[in-house]
Design a protein around this motif. Structure first.
Motif, PDB file in Angstrom:
ATOM      1  N   LYS A 141      21.543  -9.118  27.974  1.00 43.59           N
ATOM      2  CA  LYS A 141      21.711 -10.064  28.914  1.00 43.59           C
ATOM      3  C   LYS A 141      21.649  -8.917  30.309  1.00 43.59           C
ATOM      4  N   GLU A 142      22.627  -8.449  30.373  1.00 48.42           N
ATOM      5  CA  GLU A 142      22.305  -7.742  31.583  1.00 48.42           C
ATOM      6  C   GLU A 142      20.828  -6.918  32.225  1.00 48.42           C
ATOM      7  N   ARG A 143      21.268  -6.290  30.935  1.00 44.00           N
ATOM      8  CA  ARG A 143      19.564  -4.413  31.105  1.00 44.00           C
ATOM      9  C   ARG A 143      18.406  -5.792  30.928  1.00 44.00           C
ATOM     10  N   PHE A 144      18.418  -6.915  30.060  1.00 40.71           N
ATOM     11  CA  PHE A 144      16.994  -7.363  29.540  1.00 40.71           C
ATOM     12  C   PHE A 144      16.013  -6.279  28.445  1.00 40.71           C
ATOM     13  N   VAL A 145      16.439  -5.561  27.321  1.00 40.88           N
ATOM     14  CA  VAL A 145      16.431  -4.726  26.878  1.00 40.88           C
ATOM     15  C   VAL A 145      16.833  -4.852  25.098  1.00 40.88           C
ATOM     16  N   SER A 146      15.637  -4.813  24.426  1.00 44.35           N
ATOM     17  CA  SER A 146      15.534  -5.287  23.098  1.00 44.35           C
ATOM     18  C   SER A 146      15.104  -4.258  22.313  1.00 44.35           C
ATOM     19  N   TYR A 147      15.002  -4.082  20.610  1.00 42.26           N
ATOM     20  CA  TYR A 147      14.721  -2.819  19.953  1.00 42.26           C
ATOM     21  C   TYR A 147      14.033  -1.939  20.759  1.00 42.26           C
ATOM     22  N   ILE A 148      13.055  -1.459  21.101  1.00 46.71           N
ATOM     23  CA  ILE A 148      12.150  -1.005  21.755  1.00 46.71           C
ATOM     24  C   ILE A 148      11.494  -1.718  23.256  1.00 46.71           C
ATOM     25  N   SER A 149      10.305  -1.412  23.390  1.00 45.14           N
ATOM     26  CA  SER A 149       9.997  -2.067  24.594  1.00 45.14           C
ATOM     27  C   SER A 149       8.205  -2.407  23.836  1.00 45.14           C
ATOM     28  N   HIS A 150       7.500  -3.247  23.559  1.00 48.14           N
ATOM     29  CA  HIS A 150       6.253  -4.033  22.829  1.00 48.14           C
ATOM     30  C   HIS A 150       5.454  -3.560  24.085  1.00 48.14           C
ATOM     31  N   LYS A 151       5.957  -3.725  25.335  1.00 45.12           N
ATOM     32  CA  LYS A 151       5.046  -3.370  26.305  1.00 45.12           C
ATOM     33  C   LYS A 151       4.672  -1.913  26.231  1.00 45.12           C
ATOM     34  N   ALA A 152       5.673  -1.029  26.160  1.00 46.53           N
ATOM     35  CA  ALA A 152       5.934   0.025  26.431  1.00 46.53           C
ATOM     36  C   ALA A 152       5.036   0.880  24.978  1.00 46.53           C
ATOM     37  N   VAL A 153       5.449   0.159  23.817  1.00 44.97           N
ATOM     38  CA  VAL A 153       4.680   0.303  22.301  1.00 44.97           C
ATOM     39  C   VAL A 153       3.114  -0.153  22.756  1.00 44.97           C
TER      40      VAL A 153
ATOM     41  N   ASN B   4       1.070  -1.574   0.318  1.00 45.20           N
ATOM     42  CA  ASN B   4       0.047   0.469  -0.107  1.00 45.20           C
ATOM     43  C   ASN B   4       1.079   1.350  -0.056  1.00 45.20           C
ATOM     44  N   GLY B   5       2.447   1.467  -0.374  1.00 39.98           N
ATOM     45  CA  GLY B   5       3.263   1.920  -0.608  1.00 39.98           C
ATOM     46  C   GLY B   5       4.026   2.832   0.835  1.00 39.98           C
ATOM     47  N   ALA B   6       3.367   2.114   1.432  1.00 43.90           N
ATOM     48  CA  ALA B   6       4.149   2.860   2.927  1.00 43.90           C
ATOM     49  C   ALA B   6       5.186   2.152   3.061  1.00 43.90           C
ATOM     50  N   LYS B   7       6.284   2.054   4.032  1.00 39.16           N
ATOM     51  CA  LYS B   7       7.416   1.596   5.025  1.00 39.16           C
ATOM     52  C   LYS B   7       6.756   0.957   6.113  1.00 39.16           C
ATOM     53  N   ALA B   8       7.781   0.001   6.614  1.00 38.85           N
ATOM     54  CA  ALA B   8       7.109  -0.806   7.788  1.00 38.85           C
ATOM     55  C   ALA B   8       8.663  -1.659   7.974  1.00 38.85           C
ATOM     56  N   LEU B   9       8.952  -1.731   9.401  1.00 33.42           N
ATOM     57  CA  LEU B   9       9.841  -2.239  10.059  1.00 33.42           C
ATOM     58  C   LEU B   9       8.978  -3.892  11.132  1.00 33.42           C
ATOM     59  N   PRO B  10       8.794  -4.344  11.577  1.00 35.15           N
ATOM     60  CA  PRO B  10       8.743  -5.487  12.217  1.00 35.15           C
ATOM     61  C   PRO B  10       9.990  -5.660  13.279  1.00 35.15           C
ATOM     62  N   ILE B  11       9.300  -5.293  14.460  1.00 36.79           N
ATOM     63  CA  ILE B  11      10.322  -6.008  15.445  1.00 36.79           C
ATOM     64  C   ILE B  11      10.049  -7.395  15.812  1.00 36.79           C
ATOM     65  N   PRO B  12      11.300  -8.198  16.130  1.00 36.65           N
ATOM     66  CA  PRO B  12      11.206  -9.435  16.277  1.00 36.65           C
ATOM     67  C   PRO B  12       9.956  -9.465  17.634  1.00 36.65           C
ATOM     68  N   ALA B  13       9.043 -10.634  18.445  1.00 36.30           N
ATOM     69  CA  ALA B  13       8.709 -10.737  19.435  1.00 36.30           C
ATOM     70  C   ALA B  13       9.294 -11.012  20.612  1.00 36.30           C
ATOM     71  N   SER B  14      10.889 -11.595  20.750  1.00 35.23           N
ATOM     72  CA  SER B  14      11.668 -12.254  21.384  1.00 35.23           C
ATOM     73  C   SER B  14      12.488 -12.049  21.498  1.00 35.23           C
ATOM     74  N   GLN B  15      13.260 -11.430  21.647  1.00 29.90           N
ATOM     75  CA  GLN B  15      15.038 -10.825  21.515  1.00 29.90           C
ATOM     76  C   GLN B  15      15.913 -10.332  21.876  1.00 29.90           C
ATOM     77  N   ILE B  16      16.353 -10.842  23.048  1.00 27.92           N
ATOM     78  CA  ILE B  16      17.252  -9.720  24.274  1.00 27.92           C
ATOM     79  C   ILE B  16      17.750  -9.355  23.397  1.00 27.92           C
ATOM     80  N   LEU B  17      18.480  -8.677  23.369  1.00 30.05           N
ATOM     81  CA  LEU B  17      19.808  -7.287  23.011  1.00 30.05           C
ATOM     82  C   LEU B  17      20.836  -7.307  24.027  1.00 30.05           C
TER      83      LEU B  17
END
Length: 241
Positions: free
Chosen positions: A108-120, A93-106
């Motif tokens: 392991k010391e801080r338990f963060v990923s690309y973005i917080s799915h919960k916060a979104v 439909n002519g737009a840009k999209a970036l899917p973020i993996p459902a469960s990927q820890i970047l």
């Protein structure tokens, strides 16, 4: 663009999503992301949830179970599949999209990923942030898994809903690590440690998961004990009596 939004939502449900909503990313300008400019040029974040199986969640008493571990991974895979298929729809439909993996820890010391799915999901209004830090939805409580798609698709955004945890202490009382501090928030906590002793939580996760057929870093006790995950099933039972 409401027609595209309606079609997007319809497709998501056909692909297996149980809940979907859209967040305005300007509400998340101060959110930690990796990379820092992840939200740049993406005015919308689509939050998608799949309900976990009640029969499996109900097997959890004070430790995670092998069947929960397997189900957790399968639902994450389903979410990634849904996100990829919706990404194709958005791009067609002519737009840009970036899917973020459902469960990927970047980290392991801080338990963060690309973005917080919960916060979104909170900013999209799928639910509120419970005392356990989990997203709690009106329909399924915390018995869900999440995935996010960032996009510049021109569609209306949804907004946050009211926190409904109130004086409930179920997750605090049930936490085997004693990590949940029984602190409420209107929208989100200033830091995770405001609500949860993260060190105690992680120490417990390392004790009970990652052995045998269990995947690492899962527990599920606070998921299983939340009354919001049980209310709908109870009301159905009462109406059939």
């Amino acid at each position: 663009m409401s027609d595209i939004r309606d079609e997007l939502f319809k497709n998501a449900k056909q692909y297996g999503a149980d809940l979907i909503a859209v967040a305005d990313t300007t509400r998340m300008a101060s959110m930690e992301t990796s990379p820092e400019d992840l939200l740049h040029n993406f005015p919308r974040a689509i939050s998608i949830a799949v309900q976990l199986a009640n029969g499996i969640i109900d097997t959890i008493v004070d430790t995670p179970t092998e069947i929960y571990s397997q189900h957790y991974q399968r639902v994450n895979a389903l979410l990634d599949n849904i996100a990829c298929r919706l990404t194709s729809f958005i791009q067609n439909n002519g737009a840009k999209a970036l899917p973020i993996p459902a469960s990927q820890i970047l980290c392991k010391e801080r338990f963060v990923s690309y973005i917080s799915h919960k916060a979104v999901a909170i900013n999209a209004g799928l639910g509120w942030q419970g005392k356990s830090l989990l997203l709690v939805t009106p329909q399924y409580g915390p018995r869900i898994r999440l995935v996010t798609i960032l996009t510049d698709l021109d569609i209306p955004a949804d907004g946050p809903i009211k926190n409904r945890c109130g004086k409930c202490t179920k997750c605090t009382d049930a936490c085997p690590a004693g990590a949940i501090k029984n602190v409420s928030t209107e929208l989100h906590y200033s830091s995770r440690n405001q609500a949860v002793d993260l060190d105690s939580c992680v120490e417990h996760l390392n004790k009970v998961s990652g052995f045998g057929n269990l995947m690492p870093y899962i527990c599920g006790v606070c998921v299983a004990t939340c009354p919001w995950g049980k209310k709908k099933r109870q009301s159905r039972k009462e109406t059939t009596v």
